[in-house]
Design a protein around this motif. Structure first.
Motif, short mmCIF file in Angstrom:
data_model
loop_
_atom_site.label_atom_id
_atom_site.label_comp_id
_atom_site.label_asym_id
_atom_site.label_seq_id
_atom_site.Cartn_x
_atom_site.Cartn_y
_atom_site.Cartn_z
N SER A 1 -6.53 0.37 -3.41
CA SER A 1 -7.26 -0.90 -3.49
C SER A 1 -6.71 -1.95 -2.51
CB SER A 1 -7.18 -1.46 -4.92
OG SER A 1 -5.85 -1.86 -5.24
N LYS B 1 0.83 -1.20 0.00
CA LYS B 1 0.00 0.00 0.00
C LYS B 1 0.87 1.26 0.00
CE LYS B 1 -3.95 2.05 2.43
NZ LYS B 1 -4.95 1.72 1.40
N ARG C 1 -4.59 4.68 -7.34
CA ARG C 1 -5.75 3.79 -7.22
C ARG C 1 -5.31 2.37 -6.87
NH1 ARG C 1 -9.64 6.81 -5.96
NH2 ARG C 1 -10.86 4.88 -6.07
N LYS C 2 -4.15 1.97 -7.38
CA LYS C 2 -3.62 0.65 -7.03
C LYS C 2 -3.35 0.58 -5.53
CE LYS C 2 -1.63 -3.40 -7.61
NZ LYS C 2 -2.41 -4.63 -7.93
#
Length: 411
Positions: free
Chosen positions: A409, A233, A405-406
């Motif tokens: 998620s 993250k 956005r990765k």
């Protein structure tokens, strides 16, 4: 002014107000005065631009390597505050000495030292956010820092600009105006920083036996390895941040140069830049309030698309009015995207290692600042169009959005 903030939060915000005045000088009077010294030494315009670019690149590269080291060492108990004070004082002294540098060489050397110290202070300052407030207030406090930094920097900068203007019309000796300008900014930077120096205490830290510096280097290596393998993250956020913030910094840093290249009036550009600070204050404040209702990632995404619009709009920009429109849109998002990125990052990292992690953050931020300017330079050389060159920055915003956005998620 800050009725909903405690004393420590206020003190932290004040430092943004103090250091932002130096930021304004870096974008305006510092390169303008270097141009004067270069002309006196018989330099051509191309030599002036080359030496200025070299100096800026040296400062950027040094900070890119120094930031993580300083950040990691500062995580040791009772290290952060004295380290912050040291780089702050060096930066303030360097700023003051810029006004009395006798030639372009000493001026550039002094500038590089001041810029490195300024940037290093920001690594430590950003990492203090975890000590200063609670996670649920980080977006708000960080946004207020940027907001008041923009509006607060206008006070000493406006005074410096008026003095410089009086010198250009021979009402005040130019040398005297420059000396006073840099002393004024240095005094403002130091004076507004005093509340943070008096009130800050390191709350989160790591305990180390033996050599703290050697242990800090080992810890940095372990963190990099762990981040790549386990903390996806954080890892993907830093990649996304690397791309989109470079586009942001390029537009901010190159604004006056872009306008000048389009043949726009210099004084008009400086006035527009000053007004942009006011716009940035209003919208950074607004986004800070919106962060209490919407997620940081959603608001950062809005800012990225705002900048993508700016990059596309640049294709059609030819007049000062059109430049003003672009500057207004930039002002809407520049404070918000920086503030929300800083506070979001502070929320997803370990608080006790904030200095170390913000050192890595600084690499991906200021350490990446060469990429956008290189893209602009290469594109201008090939296409001979400033408009197309600015538009290519849209690639950075698209890549930044994808990796953001990765990161979002991943739970």
């Amino acid at each position: 002014m800050f009725k909903n903030f405690n004393k420590l939060e206020k003190a932290w915000i004040y430092y943004d107000i103090g250091n932002s005045a130096f930021t304004m000088m870096v974008s305006t009077i510092i390169p303008i005065w270097f141009n004067t010294l270069a002309d006196t030494a018989g330099m051509s315009d191309s030599q002036y631009l080359a030496y200025w670019s070299y100096a800026t690149s040296v400062a950027t590269i040094v900070v890119a390597f120094l930031g993580p080291v300083l950040g990691t060492i500062s995580d040791n108990k009772n290290f952060k505050k004295p380290m912050f004070m040291t780089v702050l004082f060096i930066g303030v002294i360097g700023c003051a000495l810029l006004g009395v540098a006798p030639n372009w060489i000493l001026y550039l050397v002094t500038y590089v030292i001041a810029k490195i110290s300024y940037s290093s202070s920001l690594v430590l300052y950003d990492s203090m956010l975890t000590d200063v407030t609670e996670p649920e207030r980080m977006d708000l406090v960080s946004s207020q820092g940027y907001a008041w930094g923009y509006i607060g920097s206008c006070i000493p900068f406006l005074a410096a600009l008026v003095l410089y203007f009086l010198a250009t019309i021979n009402k005040v000796p130019m040398k005297l105006a420059i000396v006073v300008d840099f002393l004024l900014i240095a005094a403002w930077w130091l004076g507004v920083s005093m509340p943070l120096i008096r009130q800050y205490e390191q709350k989160y830290y790591v305990e180390n036996a033996g050599s703290k510096i050697a242990a800090s280097f080992r810890r940095l290596g372990q963190t990099l390895s762990h981040m790549f393998k386990e903390e996806k993250k954080i890892f993907f956020f830093l990649i996304g941040f690397f791309f989109y913030i470079d586009g942001v910094y390029t537009i901010i840093d190159e604004a006056v140069a872009i306008g000048t290249s389009l043949g726009l009036d210099t004084m008009g550009l400086l006035v527009v830049l000053l007004l942009t600070q006011v716009v940035a204050f209003a919208f950074a404040t607004l986004f800070g309030k919106l962060s209490q209702k919407y997620s940081s990632v959603s608001l950062i995404t809005v800012c990225i698309f705002g900048y993508l619009f700016v990059a596309i709009y640049a294709l059609f920009m030819k007049t000062l009015v059109q430049f003003g429109i672009m500057a207004f849109v930039v002002g809407m998002f520049q404070g918000a995207i920086q503030a929300l990125s800083r506070s979001y990052y502070a929320q997803i990292i370990p608080a006790e290692n904030s200095g170390e992690y913000f050192g890595l953050y600084d690499i991906c931020g200021k350490g990446a600042a060469f990429m956008g300017t290189t893209m602009v330079g290469i594109t201008v050389s090939i296409t001979k169009s400033v408009n197309v060159a600015v538009a290519t920055l849209g690639i950075l915003f698209i890549l930044g959005f994808i990796f953001l956005r990765k990161s979002a998620s991943i739970k």
